[in-house]
Write a protein that holds these residues in place. Structure first.
Motif: not given
Length: 167
Positions: A102, A126-129, A157
């Motif tokens: 992130a 990983n925040e996009a996931a 993500g």
């Protein structure tokens, strides 16, 4: 939590909160002060690193969840830090010591050069996931620094290992 020193003409900033090196407004303010010091010191370069196994896991979720005003203040301070690091007037290197997720991954991208250790670490946004928005500044720095298909991981993500992230 954050240490500053010089070694052989290089300024070194090390993040080490004993946990995951979460970024909050206090940490960002401290980093800004250390950048002021590095700019004033007669050093030829700057290195930012973390503790063994963790560069940074990103934002401190306690502060993110504290409320919209606190979240926005954190976001704005972080954007200012990203821009300052990206434009830092001395050569800037991130020595990635482990996981960089992130906001931690965004810090990686601000550096002129990135070095790291291999291991069972994860790098990425990983925040996009989970649908958390990524700042426009982060997206533009990523666009500048990340070749395809790695740039697409910003949207998906997907995280990668240090070995996969060499490209």
């Amino acid at each position: 939590m954050i240490e500053y020193g010089t070694e052989e003409g290089v300024a070194v900033i090390q993040l080490d909160d004993g946990k995951v090196n979460a970024l909050n407004t206090g940490v960002i303010d401290s980093l800004q002060l250390m950048l002021d010091t590095a700019q004033g010191d007669e050093v030829g370069a700057l290195v930012l690193t973390g503790r063994p196994g963790v560069f940074s896991s990103g934002f401190d979720l306690k502060e993110v969840r504290a409320g919209p005003e606190e979240r926005e203040a954190l976001r704005l301070k972080f954007v200012d830090l990203l821009v300052r690091l990206f434009e830092f007037p001395k050569p800037f290197v991130v020595a990635c010591s482990g996981h960089a997720l992130a906001a931690g991954a965004a810090l990686l991208l601000t550096a002129d050069r990135r070095v790291g250790i291999d291991g069972p670490y994860k790098l990425g946004f990983n925040e996009a996931a989970i649908g958390v928005p990524i700042s426009g500044v982060t997206v533009e720095i990523a666009r500048y620094r990340m070749p395809m298909p790695w740039f697409e991981s910003l949207i998906s993500g997907q995280t990668v290992s240090p070995e996969q992230g060499k490209a």
